[in-house]
Design an enzyme around this catalytic site. Structure first.
Site, mmCIF file in Angstrom:
data_model
loop_
_atom_site.group_PDB
_atom_site.id
_atom_site.type_symbol
_atom_site.label_atom_id
_atom_site.label_comp_id
_atom_site.label_asym_id
_atom_site.label_seq_id
_atom_site.Cartn_x
_atom_site.Cartn_y
_atom_site.Cartn_z
ATOM 1 N N ALA A 439 0.863 -1.179 0.000
ATOM 2 C CA ALA A 439 0.000 0.000 0.000
ATOM 3 C C ALA A 439 0.899 1.229 0.000
ATOM 4 C CB ALA A 439 -0.922 0.005 1.211
ATOM 5 N N MET A 440 0.297 2.391 -0.296
ATOM 6 C CA MET A 440 1.040 3.653 -0.319
ATOM 7 C C MET A 440 0.177 4.761 0.259
ATOM 8 S SD MET A 440 3.659 5.420 -0.914
ATOM 9 C CE MET A 440 3.712 7.173 -0.569
ATOM 10 N N HIS A 473 -1.841 0.853 9.228
ATOM 11 C CA HIS A 473 -0.498 1.373 8.930
ATOM 12 C C HIS A 473 -0.599 2.620 8.055
ATOM 13 C CE1 HIS A 473 3.916 0.760 8.184
ATOM 14 N NE2 HIS A 473 3.617 1.458 7.106
ATOM 15 N N GLU A 474 -1.384 2.547 6.986
ATOM 16 C CA GLU A 474 -1.471 3.667 6.043
ATOM 17 C C GLU A 474 -2.203 4.861 6.647
ATOM 18 O OE1 GLU A 474 0.451 3.376 3.581
ATOM 19 O OE2 GLU A 474 0.778 1.261 3.992
ATOM 20 N N HIS A 477 0.092 6.834 8.785
ATOM 21 C CA HIS A 477 0.972 7.686 7.986
ATOM 22 C C HIS A 477 0.376 9.069 7.722
ATOM 23 C CE1 HIS A 477 4.544 5.559 6.920
ATOM 24 N NE2 HIS A 477 3.933 4.548 6.346
#
Length: 1035
Positions: A439-440, A473-474, A477
């Site tokens: 993922a980003m 997690h993303e 961020h």
């Protein structure tokens, strides 16, 4: 004034260095005059991060400079003589010329005439004096004076060393990092992708401010053909400018005739064209096949770390934050997405539509910009004034519900936990069919691999755990990385370590039914395994090349970063101190960039306990040096001594240092070992420390619940006491501590500190173990050894190891069910235990798996295999040629992504040589099997006996194609190298691997993962040499 501007008439002449004074004095200072600003008060100030390049010949050591402050015109004969150790020569002369600038007392008359040998030596020294004087005198650009090389020769002006642009002109910059003289304020991006011809045109307008006087603007551009460039200063007229390009560093530059002054505003406008990328970075094209068999094309972006420059010219470094306004043209049957909500859509004369997005309401780094042109379908809901949406291809819309629900819960949690609300109006989560990274975290437009975002309604909790952890997690961020960004890639862990830590902490809090603690424990063990190698690196480490930037995305930045944050949180008094510290950090650096010291200082500021140590003092030892400590326990009566040293598995090319860590050593004993209040803390800052315990204490267990990032050696007596305690009562310790004992003793065996006999002695208790984390850790370690023996064709030992595993875990294997299981922990245990059983050809396991696969095929997919059992069932099926073909056919038609991936693992586990070769080639080609799955294919193939040599040959033969798909240093290339080499244990294979990678040169020979691979092979080789006799005897 800019020292790089060739037209400047005021440029200072940079002096060359020379050797002067006291060459033979003890421990002289070493000074580089070219960089010593105090030596040249008249030299113009440089831009931050700008370095004047000087010829290599001018970089000489200057020793003892400034000890003799004499007039410029005075000849310092004494200094010149001492320079060559020749002052003793004066003693042979009774008289000195009256022109000498100083006098020396005449030697006594009683001095004897020097011998012939002395005369010869003196003549030789005089020759040396004359030679060195001539060398020093004729050094280019240096006027020899008694105070050193302070006077620059007026006839030889300094010329910076510039690389050449593509057009042959000097390129006005020679560093990887951009100059700091210009800062972008905003970007206006217009993109026109053509999905028929797979190319695009772009129009970029960059508004900038001048921070330091300069005559040049340097920024990034890669694979873009710039067709027009104009420059405007302030309210002046725009004029055409020439763009210089230096491709090796992916930089472009323009030079202006009049110097730009600090505080001025300017605008650079660039028109360009480019092809859509055929790899997974930049602005790339992707495709998928819909449910009707039609090929669908789309375009998406992946810019982290260094690929925004492949979509638009930009200042492509994390510290150059700016705002972005994006416009994208499209066909009417497509839709577009970007970081911000859509503002309006206009019709273009060519029949296309142009979507314009709102200007970003936050400053952000270029790597977080994103846009997508596709035909996706969303589901949405409002959460705390933010529209949260999940996008997928239309036929997978029914698999998006769980992601939307999870993202909504986690967004609310983070808003409250950080006391800073998510700042954008919308948050999109997009499942892209062909996406390399898991993922980003693009701000407001998070992109995912489909398997990381989509799960069906009947998916197992274990599959949902994967999705929840990636989403967590993303989303983390959006604060750690987006709101506060590391200043440079050397501190990537500030992004990734925090996001990794928060993903586990948030999921455990918000979704406790997913029981994510076992997973976090396991990844901490794996991070230690990597960090124990000499090829590892510090959490915060120097980064000087694009390949080194790519290599920072590894388990040290992610899992070790998260592990030391867990250790810090566990060591702080109270349960809110850590939270207060990170809130302080986020508020202090909101919208800005930060480094590691900034984090520690923020945490130190909120630490209210006067008794507690300085956080910065404690944690810098964990981020500034590689590796972690081994704490050895020794005991004499009531006195216990803790000793620390670097836990380093190999000493190959090791830099021997007296590494010390500031360790919050936690411990429990036999009188109180389970509850959190049993935990005691001893801070070990020095090489060793002592404490007293009652003599009645039978044993100590250090690193309570494995919250610390260190390994413990208890000595023979300490290990024996713990083993004896576990054999009597398996529940005397928490399951995390039992798993840690298993991990630590295997690690110590690899280090050579404990015998493998001691390892097996500890494992004797495993027949009574039923908890997931100790069992899965023991199986992982034993399977690793089993595969090494298998690859070495030690068939006798392989058979004995198989018998040993089945003996110790057989009852646990027999007790597993093959129906739906609701507990995540039990699913993890069942998955690992049955995969091991079937891999060892346990008849009960293989027969059950075959029967389940047959039922699945005959039901035409209506009979469901539990998610945690799919991999073992498909793997057993793939060992039959007929079932392998059946599985391949199913793989081509199944739409559920998690199931499809497990089918692929089954296909790659085949032992048939032709099938192995086919699947490796298919993964590289990317038609039947997407290239994004090639790292998984290689890993699975290498686990089998038949496949690992095929995989190694495949990598050697196809290296150039591999590095086109996966950049040198990238995480996926690291995985491929590790998978292909980690099971080698012979000198022949070591020589092969070393020879191949040495031949690559700039195509990969310097990668850290290559050094890791070589080190791992040597370790395997050493372990086998040490332990094969023991294995033969004890198994």
């Amino acid at each position: 004034m800019d020292p790089f501007d060739s037209n400047s008439t005021d440029r200072a002449n940079l002096p060359r260095n020379m050797i002067e004074n006291s060459m033979f004095e003890e421990e002289p200072d070493v000074v580089d005059l070219a960089k010593d600003s105090t030596a040249f008060p008249t030299f113009p100030a440089l831009d931050p991060d700008e370095v004047v390049y000087e010829p290599r010949s001018s970089r000489l050591l200057v020793r003892g400079l400034g000890e003799n402050d004499m007039d410029d015109d005075e000849e310092d004969c004494e200094s010149s003589a001492r320079l060559l150790g020749m002052s003793f020569m004066n003693r042979s002369s009774a008289h000195r010329s009256s022109s000498s600038p100083y006098t020396r007392q005449a030697p006594p008359r009683s001095c004897s005439r020097p011998s012939a040998r002395t005369m010869v030596v003196c003549v030789l020294f005089l020759v040396i004096v004359a030679s060195m004087t001539m060398v020093l005198y004729f050094l280019p650009g240096c006027t020899f004076t008694k105070t050193g090389c302070r006077k620059a020769n007026k006839t030889t002006p300094f010329e910076p060393v510039y690389p050449l642009s593509t057009n042959g002109e000097p390129f006005p910059w020679a560093q990887l990092r951009l100059p700091q003289s210009i800062r972008p304020l905003s970007y206006d991006l217009t993109l026109n992708p053509d999905l028929n011809n797979m190319n695009f045109t772009g129009h970029t307008v960059i508004n900038m401010i001048v921070l330091h006087n300069t005559k040049r603007i340097v920024l990034h551009s890669a694979n873009l053909s710039i067709t027009k460039a104009t420059f405007k200063l302030g309210d002046g007229e725009a004029s055409d400018v020439t763009v210089l390009e230096y491709k090796p560093r992916q930089q472009i530059a323009i030079q202006v005739s009049e110097e730009l002054k600090a505080g001025q505003y300017c605008v650079l406008t660039l028109d360009y064209s480019a092809n859509l990328s055929h790899t997974y970075d930049g602005f790339y094209n992707s495709s998928y096949t819909d449910k009707d068999g039609n090929k669908r094309v789309l375009a998406a972006t992946q810019f982290e770390p260094l690929s925004a420059r492949k979509a638009f010219p930009c200042f492509d470094e994390p510290a150059f934050k700016a705002t972005f306004l994006v416009k994208i043209s499209r066909k009417p049957n497509y839709m577009t997405l970007s970081n911000m909500p859509k503002a309006n859509t206009t019709s273009l004369p060519n029949g296309l539509l142009q979507d314009e997005f709102e200007k970003t309401s936050v400053n952000m780094s270029t790597y977080l910009v994103a846009f997508i042109v596709a035909n996706f379908t969303p589901i949405s809901k409002n959460v705390s004034d933010t529209l949260v949406s999940v996008y997928s291809v239309p036929e997978k819309k029914e698999h998006t519900d769980y992601a939307l629900d999870t993202a909504s819960k986690l967004l609310e949690f983070y808003n409250n936990f950080f006391e800073i609300n998510y700042p954008l109006k919308k948050l999109d989560l997009v499942a892209i069919p062909d996406f390399l990274a898991g993922a980003m975290e693009n701000w407001g437009l998070i992109t995912f691999k489909e398997t990381s975002l989509l799960v069906g309604k009947q998916s197992s909790l274990l599959e949902k755990q994967v999705v929840a952890s990636v989403v967590a997690h993303e989303l983390a961020h959006q604060w750690f990385g987006n709101l506060v960004t590391m200043s440079w890639w050397n501190d990537l862990w500030l992004n990734e370590g925090f996001a990794t830590y928060m993903q586990y902490m948030s999921v455990q809090t918000v979704l406790p039914q997913l029981d994510i603690g076992n997973l976090f424990l396991s990844v901490r063990f794996r991070a230690m395994d990597k960090d124990a190698l000499n090829s590892s690196h510090a959490v915060s480490t120097e980064v000087n090349t694009p390949e080194q930037v790519e290599e920072m995305f590894d388990s040290v930045s992610y899992e070790k970063g998260a592990s030391i944050l867990l250790m810090l949180n566990a060591s702080l008094p109270g349960d809110q101190e850590f939270r207060k510290g990170i809130i302080q950090y986020l508020k202090q650096f909101s919208g800005l960039n930060a480094d590691t010291n900034g984090l520690w200082n923020s945490l130190t500021q909120v630490e209210v306990s006067a008794q507690h140590q300085n956080v910065s003092e404690m944690m810098s030892s964990w981020t500034s040096q590689k590796g972690f400590p081994l704490v050895t326990v020794s005991r004499k009566g009531d006195q216990v001594t803790f000793t620390q040293e670097h836990f380093l598995l190999t000493s190959d090319n090791a830099t021997h240092t007296s590494s010390l860590w500031n360790i919050p050593v936690t411990y429990v004993n036999d009188s109180c070992s389970l509850a959190p209040e049993c935990r005691q803390v001893f801070t070990l800052k020095t090489k060793s420390g002592t404490l007293k315990v009652p003599e009645s204490v039978k044993w100590l267990k250090l690193n309570y619940r494995n919250t610390g990032f260190y390994i413990v050696h208890y000595g023979d007596d300490g290990w024996n006491a713990l083993i004896d305690a576990l054999s009597k009562n398996v529940n005397i310790l928490p399951n995390e501590d039992r798993a840690a004992l298993i991990h630590n003793i295997f690690a110590l065996s690899r280090l050579g500190r404990v015998s493998f006999r001691q390892v097996l002695k500890l494992l004797n208790y495993m027949s009574n173990e039923t908890e997931t984390s100790p069992v899965t850790e023991a199986l992982l370690q034993l399977n690793r050894i089993y595969r090494l023996l298998d690859k070495r064709q030690e068939q006798g030992l392989v058979a004995r190891m198989k018998k040993y595993i089945l003996l110790h875990f057989g009852s646990l294997m027999d007790n597993q069910t093959w129906v739906e299981e609701q507990s995540v922990s039990k699913q993890e245990l069942r998955s690992d235990i049955l995969e091991t059983a079937c891999r060892l050809n346990d008849e009960k396991c293989t027969q059950q798996a075959k029967a389940m696969f047959k039922q699945y095929v005959e039901s035409n997919g209506t009979s469901r295999i539990p998610g945690d059992l799919q991999r073992v069932v498909f793997t057993v099926a793939a060992q039959s040629n007929q079932d392998w073909l059946t599985l391949l056919n199913m793989y081509g038609h199944v739409t559920y992504d998690s199931e499809k991936r497990k089918m692929l693992e089954g296909l790659a586990s085949t032992q048939d040589a032709q099938s192995i070769v086919w699947i490796l080639k298919a993964g590289l080609k990317g038609d039947t099997i997407q290239t994004q799955e090639l790292p998984l294919v290689v890993k699975t193939v290498c686990n089998g006996f038949a496949g690992y040599l095929f995989a190694w040959n495949f990598i050697q033969e196809n290296w150039n194609q591999l590095i086109e798909k996966f950049p040198v240093g990238s995480f996926d290339l690291q995985k491929i190298i590790k998978s292909a080499t980690s099971q080698f244990s012979t000198q022949a294979h070591l020589d092969q691997v070393q020879g191949f990678f040495s031949s690559l040169k700039e195509r990969g020979s310097q990668m850290r993962s290559v050094q890791e691979a070589l080190e791992t092979i040597r370790l395997n080789q050493r372990w086998m040499e040490r332990n094969l006799p023991t294995l033969r005897k004890w198994l």
